[in-house]
Design a protein around this motif. Structure first.
Motif, PDB file in Angstrom:
ATOM      1  N   THR A   1      33.487   9.639 -14.258  1.00 59.43           N
ATOM      2  CA  THR A   1      31.618   9.799 -15.509  1.00 59.43           C
ATOM      3  C   THR A   1      31.363  10.979 -15.254  1.00 59.43           C
ATOM      4  O   THR A   1      30.905  11.552 -16.810  1.00 59.43           O
ATOM      5  N   PHE A   2      30.795  11.245 -13.963  1.00 60.94           N
ATOM      6  CA  PHE A   2      30.082  12.256 -13.722  1.00 60.94           C
ATOM      7  C   PHE A   2      30.510  13.361 -14.772  1.00 60.94           C
ATOM      8  O   PHE A   2      29.971  14.442 -15.680  1.00 60.94           O
ATOM      9  N   LEU A   3      31.882  13.787 -14.896  1.00 61.65           N
ATOM     10  CA  LEU A   3      32.212  14.967 -14.625  1.00 61.65           C
ATOM     11  C   LEU A   3      32.423  14.864 -16.470  1.00 61.65           C
ATOM     12  O   LEU A   3      32.799  16.154 -16.777  1.00 61.65           O
ATOM     13  N   LEU A   4      32.857  13.710 -17.320  1.00 59.65           N
ATOM     14  CA  LEU A   4      32.788  13.416 -18.273  1.00 59.65           C
ATOM     15  C   LEU A   4      31.434  13.853 -18.641  1.00 59.65           C
ATOM     16  O   LEU A   4      31.253  14.444 -19.877  1.00 59.65           O
ATOM     17  N   CYS A   5      30.432  13.558 -18.296  1.00 62.48           N
ATOM     18  CA  CYS A   5      29.102  13.638 -19.199  1.00 62.48           C
ATOM     19  C   CYS A   5      28.959  15.406 -18.773  1.00 62.48           C
ATOM     20  O   CYS A   5      28.425  15.677 -19.639  1.00 62.48           O
ATOM     21  N   THR A   6      29.579  15.884 -17.890  1.00 63.93           N
ATOM     22  CA  THR A   6      29.206  17.121 -17.761  1.00 63.93           C
ATOM     23  C   THR A   6      30.228  17.913 -18.579  1.00 63.93           C
ATOM     24  O   THR A   6      29.253  19.039 -19.137  1.00 63.93           O
TER      25      THR A   6
ATOM     26  N   GLY B   1      39.984  15.450 -11.968  1.00 67.56           N
ATOM     27  CA  GLY B   1      39.350  14.152 -12.016  1.00 67.56           C
ATOM     28  C   GLY B   1      39.875  12.640 -12.941  1.00 67.56           C
ATOM     29  O   GLY B   1      40.034  11.539 -11.903  1.00 67.56           O
ATOM     30  N   ILE B   2      40.601  12.695 -13.786  1.00 65.20           N
ATOM     31  CA  ILE B   2      41.521  11.730 -14.340  1.00 65.20           C
ATOM     32  C   ILE B   2      42.925  11.657 -13.831  1.00 65.20           C
ATOM     33  O   ILE B   2      42.940  10.100 -13.141  1.00 65.20           O
ATOM     34  N   CYS B   3      43.664  12.709 -12.938  1.00 64.71           N
ATOM     35  CA  CYS B   3      44.620  12.892 -11.997  1.00 64.71           C
ATOM     36  C   CYS B   3      44.814  12.222 -10.830  1.00 64.71           C
ATOM     37  O   CYS B   3      44.559  10.678  -9.898  1.00 64.71           O
ATOM     38  N   GLY B   4      42.923  12.427 -10.022  1.00 68.19           N
ATOM     39  CA  GLY B   4      42.998  11.716  -9.215  1.00 68.19           C
ATOM     40  C   GLY B   4      42.512  10.703  -8.759  1.00 68.19           C
ATOM     41  O   GLY B   4      42.394   9.564  -7.743  1.00 68.19           O
ATOM     42  N   THR B   5      41.964   9.477 -10.128  1.00 67.73           N
ATOM     43  CA  THR B   5      42.086   8.620  -9.467  1.00 67.73           C
ATOM     44  C   THR B   5      42.837   7.455  -9.522  1.00 67.73           C
ATOM     45  O   THR B   5      43.494   6.613  -8.885  1.00 67.73           O
TER      46      THR B   5
ATOM     47  N   ALA C   1      37.458   2.510  -7.125  1.00 60.53           N
ATOM     48  CA  ALA C   1      35.518   2.512  -8.024  1.00 60.53           C
ATOM     49  C   ALA C   1      34.683   3.375  -7.661  1.00 60.53           C
ATOM     50  O   ALA C   1      34.195   3.639  -8.664  1.00 60.53           O
ATOM     51  N   SER C   2      34.684   4.584  -6.432  1.00 64.24           N
ATOM     52  CA  SER C   2      34.634   5.369  -5.922  1.00 64.24           C
ATOM     53  C   SER C   2      34.567   6.718  -6.436  1.00 64.24           C
ATOM     54  O   SER C   2      33.286   7.405  -7.456  1.00 64.24           O
ATOM     55  N   PHE C   3      35.883   6.473  -6.419  1.00 61.15           N
ATOM     56  CA  PHE C   3      36.439   7.954  -8.002  1.00 61.15           C
ATOM     57  C   PHE C   3      35.818   7.689  -8.964  1.00 61.15           C
ATOM     58  O   PHE C   3      35.551   9.004  -9.947  1.00 61.15           O
ATOM     59  N   LEU C   4      35.004   6.771 -10.079  1.00 62.14           N
ATOM     60  CA  LEU C   4      35.373   6.324 -11.295  1.00 62.14           C
ATOM     61  C   LEU C   4      33.947   6.791 -12.037  1.00 62.14           C
ATOM     62  O   LEU C   4      33.789   7.721 -13.228  1.00 62.14           O
TER      63      LEU C   4
END
Length: 393
Positions: free
Chosen positions: A47-52, A205-209, A40-43
């Motif tokens: 989301t921050f990375l997606l905005c970046t 980041g997606i893989c990290g989830t 949950a915290s990872f997501l």
């Protein structure tokens, strides 16, 4: 267009962003089952990375880079949607039970966030164990004094700072990577390379989830931290080779940036943001997290302003002083002190920290009435109401 309004808007968004990001991490930690806490915290970080990614892509000259109104207005749409989404949310169960002592509201919040798969009473009993650190009231300044005087509270604060030190280069790299690469490539190529670095970071980041739910926090943080430090060393090496020999050596700098982005996205960035909240009980969590973020923001502000002038005068060798050496000290501190937190309840982790530092004597002198409000006492108002009845069966 009035530049003054844009300046005011930037200040307002910075203040709101700083407050909301720290609050979001605590909110996710307190509304998620233990086994899903990391995901949950990872997501939030994904989301921050997606905005970046969207921001850097839209900020390229060939998109909206020369249209400031369209570029800034793009953020209004998701902002309005998000505000509407959070309005019906409940307060966190931990705050309701440990802060307000409202068992019924806490049970409703557990049912709202956890669903039918979890027994609300069992969840509340587990949450109640975090209340064993006492229930005495303290103001802001006394709370700060307590955190610095108590080793088991000071250590999470320092662990959070050390973790964020490993990713101190994030914003300078995001904002200035194009400037750095323009010394070796054409401006258009440098912009594409910077955008590619952000894409790698987002993909990681997606893989990290999926990785964070299978690997411990400690090996991830230390392993990816070592990779992150190595990326700066590689950048310095390839930049020096490029300045002396030219040719394809500059592409090594792009590779180093991608390694930085990969290590950050795969787990280093998200874990460094929420690791502190997994080390502190609910009553001190907000204060410790806020203190850690404020200190990191001040350090980041100084470092970010020093990066460009230092790079102008000393080249990429300035990265050694600004990033590599401080990160090595932070890495050593984490290697010695960082406990594993994956799939463990907060009270268990805090108990381990207390065992490491020994008896918590400072809290006894902190309480105005040590006989009834001792922080380390076994009894707490969470286990007894004023009438002597238990809050939970």
């Amino acid at each position: 267009m009035l530049p003054e309004l844009f300046f005011i808007a930037r200040i307002s968004s910075s203040i709101a962003g700083g407050l909301s990001f720290g609050t979001l991490i605590i909110f996710l930690q307190e509304t998620t089952p233990t086994n899903l806490r990391g995901v949950a915290s990872f997501l939030a970080e994904v989301t921050f990375l997606l905005c970046t990614v969207v921001g850097m892509g839209a900020g390229m000259d060939r998109v909206f880079g020369r249209n400031l109104i369209a570029l800034t207005g793009l953020a209004i749409i998701p902002g309005v949607i998000c505000v509407g989404t959070i309005l019906p949310l409940h307060e966190t169960p931990k705050y309701l039970l440990l802060g307000r002592h409202d068992e019924e509201a806490a049970r409703e919040a557990v049912e709202f966030y956890y669903g039918d798969e979890y027994d609300a009473d069992e969840v509340l009993k587990e949450i109640q164990k975090e209340g064993l650190d006492g229930d005495e009231k303290f103001n802001f300044y006394r709370g700060i004094r307590l955190i610095f005087s108590e080793p088991y509270l000071r250590m999470p604060y320092l662990i959070g700072l050390a973790s964020l030190q490993l990713v101190m280069g994030l914003f300078p790299i995001i904002y200035l990577s194009t400037n750095f690469l323009e010394e070796m490539f054409e401006p258009a190529t440098a912009q594409l390379a910077s955008f590619g670095f952000i894409l790698v970071q987002f993909g990681a980041g997606i893989c990290g989830t999926f990785v964070v739910s299978r690997c411990g926090r400690r090996p991830l943080l230390l392993g990816l931290g070592a990779m992150n430090i190595s990326s700066f060393i590689l950048y310095i090496l390839f930049e020096r080779l490029s300045s002396y020999y030219g040719g394809p050596w500059g592409y090594g700098c792009i590779l180093a940036l991608c390694i930085f982005g990969f290590s950050y996205g795969l787990g280093l960035g998200p874990i460094s943001c929420f690791i502190t909240s997994e080390l502190v009980v609910q009553r001190y969590r907000s204060l410790v997290q806020s203190m850690m973020y404020v200190t990191n923001t001040l350090i980041s502000l100084v470092v970010s302003y020093l990066v460009l002038p230092a790079y102008t005068h000393f080249g990429c060798l300035s990265f050694l002083v600004l990033f590599v050496i401080p990160s090595l000290f932070a890495f050593a501190y984490l290697y010695i002190n960082l406990p594993e937190t994956k799939d463990r309840e907060i009270h268990e982790i805090v108990g381990e920290l207390k065992e490491r530092v020994g008896c918590c004597t400072a809290s006894r002198s902190f309480s105005e009435s040590s006989s009834t409000n001792n922080i380390t006492s076994e009894e707490t108002p969470l286990t007894k109401q004023k009438t002597g009845q238990s809050l939970l069966p």
